[in-house]
Design a protein around this motif. Structure first.
Motif, PDB file in Angstrom:
ATOM      1  N   GLN A   5     -16.494  10.871  15.785  1.00  0.00           N
ATOM      2  CA  GLN A   5     -16.339  10.040  16.567  1.00  0.00           C
ATOM      3  C   GLN A   5     -16.004   8.093  15.866  1.00  0.00           C
ATOM      4  OE1 GLN A   5     -15.970   9.591  19.857  1.00  0.00           O
ATOM      5  NE2 GLN A   5     -16.245  11.820  19.906  1.00  0.00           N
ATOM      6  N   GLY A   6     -15.295   7.341  16.159  1.00  0.00           N
ATOM      7  CA  GLY A   6     -14.979   7.026  15.608  1.00  0.00           C
ATOM      8  C   GLY A   6     -15.573   5.637  16.986  1.00  0.00           C
ATOM      9  N   ARG A   7     -15.792   4.341  16.261  1.00  0.00           N
ATOM     10  CA  ARG A   7     -16.593   3.199  16.232  1.00  0.00           C
ATOM     11  C   ARG A   7     -16.484   3.136  18.362  1.00  0.00           C
ATOM     12  NH1 ARG A   7     -16.470  -3.020  14.755  1.00  0.00           N
ATOM     13  NH2 ARG A   7     -18.660  -3.660  16.548  1.00  0.00           N
ATOM     14  N   LEU A   8     -15.408   3.029  18.893  1.00  0.00           N
ATOM     15  CA  LEU A   8     -15.601   3.221  20.114  1.00  0.00           C
ATOM     16  C   LEU A   8     -15.615   4.075  21.197  1.00  0.00           C
ATOM     17  CD1 LEU A   8     -13.697  -0.160  20.134  1.00  0.00           C
ATOM     18  CD2 LEU A   8     -15.933  -0.244  19.958  1.00  0.00           C
ATOM     19  N   GLY A   9     -15.360   5.140  20.279  1.00  0.00           N
ATOM     20  CA  GLY A   9     -15.974   6.712  21.317  1.00  0.00           C
ATOM     21  C   GLY A   9     -15.160   7.264  21.120  1.00  0.00           C
ATOM     22  N   GLY A  10     -13.062   6.075  20.132  1.00  0.00           N
ATOM     23  CA  GLY A  10     -12.110   7.470  19.975  1.00  0.00           C
ATOM     24  C   GLY A  10     -12.676   8.432  18.117  1.00  0.00           C
ATOM     25  N   LYS A  11     -11.535   9.609  18.931  1.00  0.00           N
ATOM     26  CA  LYS A  11     -11.638  10.469  17.435  1.00  0.00           C
ATOM     27  C   LYS A  11     -11.151   9.756  16.036  1.00  0.00           C
ATOM     28  CE  LYS A  11     -13.649  14.605  20.279  1.00  0.00           C
ATOM     29  NZ  LYS A  11     -14.198  15.328  19.697  1.00  0.00           N
ATOM     30  N   VAL A  12     -11.607   9.668  14.772  1.00  0.00           N
ATOM     31  CA  VAL A  12     -11.543   9.954  14.106  1.00  0.00           C
ATOM     32  C   VAL A  12     -11.422  10.866  13.202  1.00  0.00           C
ATOM     33  CG1 VAL A  12     -11.622   8.445  11.851  1.00  0.00           C
ATOM     34  CG2 VAL A  12     -12.486   7.522  13.943  1.00  0.00           C
ATOM     35  N   ASP A  13     -10.584  11.729  12.652  1.00  0.00           N
ATOM     36  CA  ASP A  13     -10.050  12.531  11.781  1.00  0.00           C
ATOM     37  C   ASP A  13     -10.360  12.412  10.109  1.00  0.00           C
ATOM     38  OD1 ASP A  13      -6.665  12.844  11.963  1.00  0.00           O
ATOM     39  OD2 ASP A  13      -7.712  11.432  11.544  1.00  0.00           O
ATOM     40  N   LYS A  14     -10.666  11.695   9.658  1.00  0.00           N
ATOM     41  CA  LYS A  14     -11.264  11.338   8.222  1.00  0.00           C
ATOM     42  C   LYS A  14     -12.252  11.165   8.228  1.00  0.00           C
ATOM     43  CE  LYS A  14      -9.664   6.958   7.790  1.00  0.00           C
ATOM     44  NZ  LYS A  14      -8.604   6.032   7.357  1.00  0.00           N
ATOM     45  N   GLU A  15     -13.292  11.761   6.972  1.00  0.00           N
ATOM     46  CA  GLU A  15     -14.542  11.047   6.868  1.00  0.00           C
ATOM     47  C   GLU A  15     -14.715  10.017   5.750  1.00  0.00           C
ATOM     48  OE1 GLU A  15     -17.123  12.997   5.125  1.00  0.00           O
ATOM     49  OE2 GLU A  15     -17.297  15.009   5.602  1.00  0.00           O
ATOM     50  N   GLU A  16     -15.555   8.622   6.268  1.00  0.00           N
ATOM     51  CA  GLU A  16     -15.758   7.405   5.774  1.00  0.00           C
ATOM     52  C   GLU A  16     -15.771   7.281   4.050  1.00  0.00           C
ATOM     53  OE1 GLU A  16     -17.823   3.955   7.804  1.00  0.00           O
ATOM     54  OE2 GLU A  16     -19.442   5.316   6.683  1.00  0.00           O
ATOM     55  N   ASN A  17     -14.774   6.870   3.610  1.00  0.00           N
ATOM     56  CA  ASN A  17     -14.805   6.646   1.889  1.00  0.00           C
ATOM     57  C   ASN A  17     -15.627   5.749   1.477  1.00  0.00           C
ATOM     58  OD1 ASN A  17     -14.547   6.611  -0.788  1.00  0.00           O
ATOM     59  ND2 ASN A  17     -12.042   6.380  -0.481  1.00  0.00           N
ATOM     60  N   PRO A  18     -16.598   6.722   0.914  1.00  0.00           N
ATOM     61  CA  PRO A  18     -17.592   5.189  -0.185  1.00  0.00           C
ATOM     62  C   PRO A  18     -17.270   4.199  -0.694  1.00  0.00           C
ATOM     63  CG  PRO A  18     -18.082   8.007  -0.028  1.00  0.00           C
ATOM     64  CD  PRO A  18     -17.108   7.817   0.188  1.00  0.00           C
ATOM     65  N   LYS A  19     -16.053   4.548  -1.256  1.00  0.00           N
ATOM     66  CA  LYS A  19     -15.129   4.100  -2.301  1.00  0.00           C
ATOM     67  C   LYS A  19     -14.349   2.536  -1.631  1.00  0.00           C
ATOM     68  CE  LYS A  19     -16.439   6.185  -5.292  1.00  0.00           C
ATOM     69  NZ  LYS A  19     -17.809   6.915  -5.988  1.00  0.00           N
ATOM     70  N   THR A  20     -14.184   2.149  -0.134  1.00  0.00           N
ATOM     71  CA  THR A  20     -13.723   1.313  -0.159  1.00  0.00           C
ATOM     72  C   THR A  20     -14.795   0.783   0.957  1.00  0.00           C
ATOM     73  OG1 THR A  20     -13.250   2.465   2.727  1.00  0.00           O
ATOM     74  CG2 THR A  20     -11.430   3.363   0.369  1.00  0.00           C
ATOM     75  N   ILE A  21     -16.362   0.735   0.696  1.00  0.00           N
ATOM     76  CA  ILE A  21     -17.102   0.483   1.140  1.00  0.00           C
ATOM     77  C   ILE A  21     -17.563  -0.701   0.763  1.00  0.00           C
ATOM     78  CG2 ILE A  21     -18.810   0.508   2.104  1.00  0.00           C
ATOM     79  CD1 ILE A  21     -17.269   2.046   3.629  1.00  0.00           C
ATOM     80  N   LYS A  22     -17.415  -2.532   1.336  1.00  0.00           N
ATOM     81  CA  LYS A  22     -18.071  -3.714   0.762  1.00  0.00           C
ATOM     82  C   LYS A  22     -19.069  -4.320   0.987  1.00  0.00           C
ATOM     83  CE  LYS A  22     -13.649  -3.389  -1.982  1.00  0.00           C
ATOM     84  NZ  LYS A  22     -13.308  -2.263  -2.691  1.00  0.00           N
TER      85      LYS A  22
END
Length: 142
Positions: A5-22
């Motif tokens: 689920q995305g932030r506002l409830g929508g579907k997100v079809d990829k996992e969070e990429n730890p390398k892009t987290i600032k």
């Protein structure tokens, strides 16, 4: 690939990429936890006055603590033990918030549907936390 689920409830079809987290604010689980804490704050304003120093206070504190501990873990990513300790604190606070939600529903301060929605968000947060705890090497820096 996991569908989430995305932030506002929508579907997100990829996992969070730890390398892009600032920062902690880039984490989807932080965004979900923050939004849920704000929802809890708003709905707890309607709790009976006698709950001011008990249920209202406890559910607000635990929901906010999830966010605060997520912010702290982001600054502890250089040290595995400290990083994991903060994630464990987040996990405990998320579970505590779920308990307070159940009390709010049983006391009929919030609807069953509203309680389930927020409870579900914390299940998503918990899944993300467990993933981070089980794979800290993906998240550590330095």
């Amino acid at each position: 690939m996991e569908v989430r689920q995305g932030r506002l409830g929508g579907k997100v079809d990829k996992e969070e990429n730890p390398k892009t987290i600032k920062t902690h604010e880039d984490l989807i689980i932080y965004q979900k936890a923050f939004d849920a804490a704000m929802t809890i704050f708003e709905i707890s304003k309607q709790f009976p006055i006698e709950e001011r120093y008990s249920l209202s206070d406890q559910i607000r504190r635990s929901s906010r603590a999830v966010c605060a501990n997520l912010a702290e873990q982001a600054r502890k990513r250089r040290y595995k033990a400290s990083f994991l300790a903060k994630l464990n604190d987040c996990e405990a606070e998320s579970a505590e918030t779920q308990v307070w939600l159940k009390f709010a529903v049983k006391c009929q301060y919030i609807s069953t549907e509203q309680g389930r929605e927020i409870y579900h968000i914390y299940n998503q947060v918990l899944r993300g936390l467990v993933n981070m705890i089980n794979h800290p090497e993906n998240w550590l820096i330095g």
